[in-house]
Design a protein around this motif. Structure first.
Motif, PDB file in Angstrom:
ATOM      1  N   VAL A 448       0.812  -1.223   0.000  1.00  0.00           N
ATOM      2  CA  VAL A 448       0.000   0.000   0.000  1.00  0.00           C
ATOM      3  C   VAL A 448       0.848   1.278   0.000  1.00  0.00           C
ATOM      4  O   VAL A 448       0.333   2.366  -0.254  1.00  0.00           O
ATOM      5  CB  VAL A 448      -0.983   0.011   1.197  1.00  0.00           C
ATOM      6  CG1 VAL A 448      -2.087  -1.006   1.002  1.00  0.00           C
ATOM      7  CG2 VAL A 448      -0.259  -0.202   2.518  1.00  0.00           C
ATOM      8  N   GLU A 451       3.678   4.738  -3.076  1.00  0.00           N
ATOM      9  CA  GLU A 451       2.712   4.687  -4.162  1.00  0.00           C
ATOM     10  C   GLU A 451       3.250   3.913  -5.366  1.00  0.00           C
ATOM     11  O   GLU A 451       2.513   3.165  -6.016  1.00  0.00           O
ATOM     12  CB  GLU A 451       2.338   6.119  -4.560  1.00  0.00           C
ATOM     13  CG  GLU A 451       1.028   6.217  -5.301  1.00  0.00           C
ATOM     14  CD  GLU A 451       0.555   7.651  -5.462  1.00  0.00           C
ATOM     15  OE1 GLU A 451       1.215   8.580  -4.946  1.00  0.00           O
ATOM     16  OE2 GLU A 451      -0.484   7.844  -6.109  1.00  0.00           O
ATOM     17  N   GLN A 454       2.590   0.221  -5.147  1.00  0.00           N
ATOM     18  CA  GLN A 454       1.241  -0.227  -4.769  1.00  0.00           C
ATOM     19  C   GLN A 454       0.735  -1.336  -5.702  1.00  0.00           C
ATOM     20  O   GLN A 454       0.857  -1.228  -6.923  1.00  0.00           O
ATOM     21  CB  GLN A 454       0.252   0.950  -4.825  1.00  0.00           C
ATOM     22  CG  GLN A 454       0.289   1.810  -3.582  1.00  0.00           C
ATOM     23  CD  GLN A 454      -0.623   3.022  -3.685  1.00  0.00           C
ATOM     24  OE1 GLN A 454      -1.193   3.301  -4.747  1.00  0.00           O
ATOM     25  NE2 GLN A 454      -0.741   3.752  -2.594  1.00  0.00           N
ATOM     26  N   THR A 458      -4.054   1.732  -3.865  1.00  0.00           N
ATOM     27  CA  THR A 458      -4.620   2.475  -2.728  1.00  0.00           C
ATOM     28  C   THR A 458      -3.655   2.456  -1.549  1.00  0.00           C
ATOM     29  O   THR A 458      -2.836   1.540  -1.419  1.00  0.00           O
ATOM     30  CB  THR A 458      -5.980   1.871  -2.303  1.00  0.00           C
ATOM     31  OG1 THR A 458      -6.443   2.568  -1.157  1.00  0.00           O
ATOM     32  CG2 THR A 458      -5.883   0.393  -1.969  1.00  0.00           C
ATOM     33  N   PRO A 467     -10.722  -5.831  -1.935  1.00  0.00           N
ATOM     34  CA  PRO A 467     -10.261  -5.012  -3.062  1.00  0.00           C
ATOM     35  C   PRO A 467     -10.606  -5.646  -4.409  1.00  0.00           C
ATOM     36  O   PRO A 467     -10.691  -6.862  -4.503  1.00  0.00           O
ATOM     37  CB  PRO A 467      -8.752  -4.964  -2.871  1.00  0.00           C
ATOM     38  CG  PRO A 467      -8.426  -6.157  -2.075  1.00  0.00           C
ATOM     39  CD  PRO A 467      -9.610  -6.458  -1.229  1.00  0.00           C
TER      40      PRO A 467
END
Lengths: 467, 314
Positions: A448, A451, A454, A458, A467
């Motif tokens: 997570v 970024e 990821q 999210t 998810p």
């Protein structure tokens, strides 16, 4: 009568001779001897004192290596002795220590298969530090003054690292610390001390950045009262404050089992925390996380659970924290996607034993020995100064990636960089992962943060969702 | 800032009482051993640890085994270890064949503790284990009372199902022990030996057999405490150390050798720790000083009543 007179005269003569002899023994000679002896002793003592003074002067000149018994010439040894430490008994993190010991043994095997160091096999001497500072001092002394190691690697606990570094500095023995986070370890700027683990400040920076990305306004930090937990929690609090995020720290002793009063206290705060960050090591972190989950503190829709990094041992985590689904946990070190050839070689053996991707402290332990061996090879000598020079010039690929130490004796830490950047590997990766299915393995957990890594697009998979 | 209100205080009290019952059960075993053998067992924490692991492995191995049966079996395992140890190593003490009995008892029980802890580490490893929750609570909601599988919530006071189960088991075991001690021939025998060995022998009680029984029962209580708590805490070979230290404090606080003293002492330590941790203004220190609160009460009792709350006048 004549005979009697003669006998009497002889007896008197003998008596007088005896008397004279006794007088000699008990009288004059004793005094003369004493005088002579005292005079001689004083002269001797004065002479000896002068000699001792000279010796002390010589000792002062060579203080850094006094007592250190490792030879400096590789021709004098059949094998290269390297010391290593880690916790194998409570109150230390036994799990961490055993994994480190095992990883170091694999490193020895790989180094020796590749021809050893300076053409000689490496022999590792590993001691249990129990996570106790005083044991750190004792084992470092023993490694350096009795086992005659040329360098030391490993160690898990900051409290132990802080005492070991003083001994290594005293005897001028190079050390590559594997998993000790306290800033002061490289912040000491000792020539001998190198570190490939992140510092508490580096991790605190990552924690604060992630929490900021979560949009949190109030954070509770639960930390252990140790040389790891206290500075780490303070560093995080400071960085959160810089980002305008309020936080409150709760400290507990290492190895705490019953967390109910502290959980009650957190739940009685006048505001509900957006995040609860766990800076507690070992099984104590599992106890806190499960008890917090049972009490409804975290993870919930309102409060994000950031578990301790040991949560990465998924099998152990789910057994001990069965209600910990949706907990986020920090992963320090490499992600499997970034593994290189060295990582894969180590991982292959590691999986045979533990059936999982190696944790950061396993990779760090393995690499710490590779780095020391590489430096000795390049130094071409067992002289500590030559090894330290070579360590400063390290540029090699280990299981965690490229290792180098940008700041040291030849390139001092600039004023705009923190002091702990001295002999510090600057690139340890810090990621955040999140479990989103009960019983999930760490390899399947979502990345997570940051970024760019990821896996589910999210910063947080909301509590109770898929998810 | 912590909002201190009645609900918060009641919660601290409930947490303290729940853990206090477990402390009391463990200390009861230690005090039973002391009252009969005049020995403080420094292996008490390791018997607690063995009991937990025994229950865990029994439940892992024999799926379908009822948790209460596992607890009883774990108690039997620790009883056997205790009885055998007493027979081999402590019998010379009871027979007065040891020159320095005080030092001997300390060393031999310390030795057993180390042996058990490191043997377990070698056999099981350092990775923490935890048994699954013994009983899931039925989910219901009745006014302010709400239950989920893991938690019973009384208003704003959450009570963990694992801890509640352990506390109930502790209370039941303590009541059974009290009945045994006060209403059976066996209990009268134990009490007689604890008061006067020679007098007990004169009326036909074998003090040696009672010593073995007392040590076995003491270790059994420690083992059953561990077995009751193995679903609540991450279980490792060193798990017994903090619990053992609490037990030593409790038996001195309650009066060495006094069973009611151990029970009350356990509850006092549990509640004082909970209140101290909850009410100390500085949150940074409140929990770090947890052991100190119990020690403060301990020091006060020793100062004002050196033989403890229920201790006998020597």
């Amino acid at each position: 009568m004549h005979r009697k007179q003669l006998l009497a005269l002889v007896a008197m003569a003998v008596f007088l001779m005896l008397l004279a002899a006794c007088a000699q023994q008990a009288g004059t000679p004793q005094v003369v001897r004493e005088t002579v002896v005292v005079t001689q002793e004083i002269e001797k003592v004065v002479t000896q004192v002068v000699e001792v003074t000279k010796e002390v002067e010589r000792v002062v000149e060579v203080t850094p290596v006094a007592g250190r018994c490792a030879p400096t010439d590789p021709d004098e040894v059949d094998k290269i002795l390297i010391g290593a430490t880690g916790p194998l008994s409570a109150p230390g993190s036994v799990v961490g220590g055993l994994v480190m010991q095992w990883s170091l043994n694999i490193a020895v095997k790989h180094i020796n298969e590749a021809g050893g160091v300076l053409g000689k096999p490496v022999d590792l001497i590993f001691y249990d530090t129990e996570g106790l500072p005083e044991r750190g001092t004792a084992v470092a002394e023993r490694l350096i003054t009795q086992d005659c190691v040329v360098g030391i690697v490993g160690e898990y606990h900051s409290a132990v690292g802080l005492t070991m570094m003083e001994v290594a500095h005293k005897y001028r023995v190079p050390v590559v610390f594997a998993e000790t986070w306290n800033d002061k370890i490289t912040g000491s700027q000792y020539d001998e001390i190198f570190r490939i683990a992140p510092t508490s400040s580096m991790v605190a920076e990552a924690d604060a950045n992630y929490i900021q990305d979560l949009g949190a306004e109030f954070v509770v930090i639960v930390a252990e009262n140790s040389d790891y937990g206290v500075p780490a929690s303070e560093a995080t609090k400071e960085r959160l404050a810089q980002r305008g995020i309020d936080s409150e720290i709760f400290l507990a002793e290492i190895g705490t089992q019953d967390w109910s009063p502290i959980i009650a206290r957190i739940q009685a705060l006048d505001r509900t925390p957006d995040v609860v960050l766990t800076l507690v090591t070992g099984e104590a972190s599992y106890n806190f996380e499960q008890q917090a989950a049972e009490a409804g503190l975290m993870p919930t829709e309102e409060t994000v659970c950031i578990a301790n990094q040991v949560a990465i041992n998924s099998e152990e985590f789910w057994q001990n924290v069965p209600d910990g689904n949706y907990c986020v946990f920090r992963k320090v070190g490499l992600v499997p996607a970034l593994a290189n050839d060295v990582t894969r070689k180590f991982e292959a053996e590691y999986r045979q034993q533990f059936n999982r991707f190696p944790e950061s402290y396993a990779l760090e332990a393995y690499d710490s020995l590779l780095i020391m061996a590489d430096a000795i090879n390049r130094a071409g000598s067992l002289d500590p100064d030559a090894i330290i020079d070579a360590l400063e010039e390290t540029d090699m690929i280990g299981a965690q990636g490229r290792y180098y130490f940008p700041y040291g004796r030849k390139n001092p830490v600039p004023p705009d960089e923190p002091e702990w950047m001295w002999h510090q590997w600057p690139d340890p990766a810090v990621l955040f992962l999140q479990y989103f299915e009960k019983g999930q393995s760490a390899d399947e957990a979502a990345v997570v943060w940051p970024e760019k890594y990821q896996t589910h697009g999210t910063f947080l998979i909301p509590y109770g969702t898929t998810p | 800032m912590v909002e201190i209100n009645l609900s918060f205080l009641l919660r601290l009290l409930a947490d303290g009482l729940l853990i206090g019952f477990i402390y009391a059960l463990m200390a009861m075993g230690l005090t039973l051993i002391f009252s009969v053998l005049r020995v403080v067992s420094f292996a008490h924490g390791e018997h607690y640890m063995i009991g937990g692991f025994a229950a865990y492995y029994l439940l892992e191995t024999f799926t379908g085994l009822h948790p209460l049966v596992a607890i009883l079996l774990a108690g039997s395992v620790t009883f056997a270890i205790g009885a055998v140890f007493e027979r081999i190593f402590l019998r010379p003490l009871a027979e007065e064949k040891v020159e320095r009995p005080g030092e001997y008892a300390i060393l031999v029980t310390f030795g057993l503790g180390f042996f058990l802890q490191y043997l377990t580490l070698a056999l099981i490893g350092p990775h923490p284990k935890k048994a699954a929750r013994y009983f899931d609570l039925p989910a219901f909601e009745l006014g302010p009372i709400k239950a989920t599988a893991a938690t019973l919530k009384l208003g704003t006071i959450p009570l963990s199902a694992t801890r509640l189960t352990a506390a109930v088991i502790a209370v039941v075991l303590m009541l059974i022990m009290l009945y045994l001690i006060h209403h059976t021939w066996l209990g009268r025998g134990l009490r007689a030996v604890s008061q006067d060995k020679q007098a007990a022998a004169v009326v036909g009680i074998n003090p040696l057999r009672m010593s073995t029984l007392a040590f076995g029962m003491g270790t059994m209580l420690a083992g059953m405490s561990g077995a009751a708590l193995v679903p609540a805490f991450a279980w490792v070979p060193a798990v017994g150390a903090p619990a053992a230290v609490k037990s030593y404090v409790i038996i001195v606080l309650g009066g060495m050798g006094s069973i009611p003293g151990a029970m009350l002492g356990g509850l006092i330590i549990g509640v004082v720790e909970a209140l101290g941790t909850g009410l100390l203004p500085d949150p940074n220190r409140a929990f770090a000083y947890r052991d100190a609160y119990g020690m403060l009460i301990f020091a006060l009792v020793l100062l004002l009543r050196p033989r403890g709350l229920f201790g006998r006048q020597e």
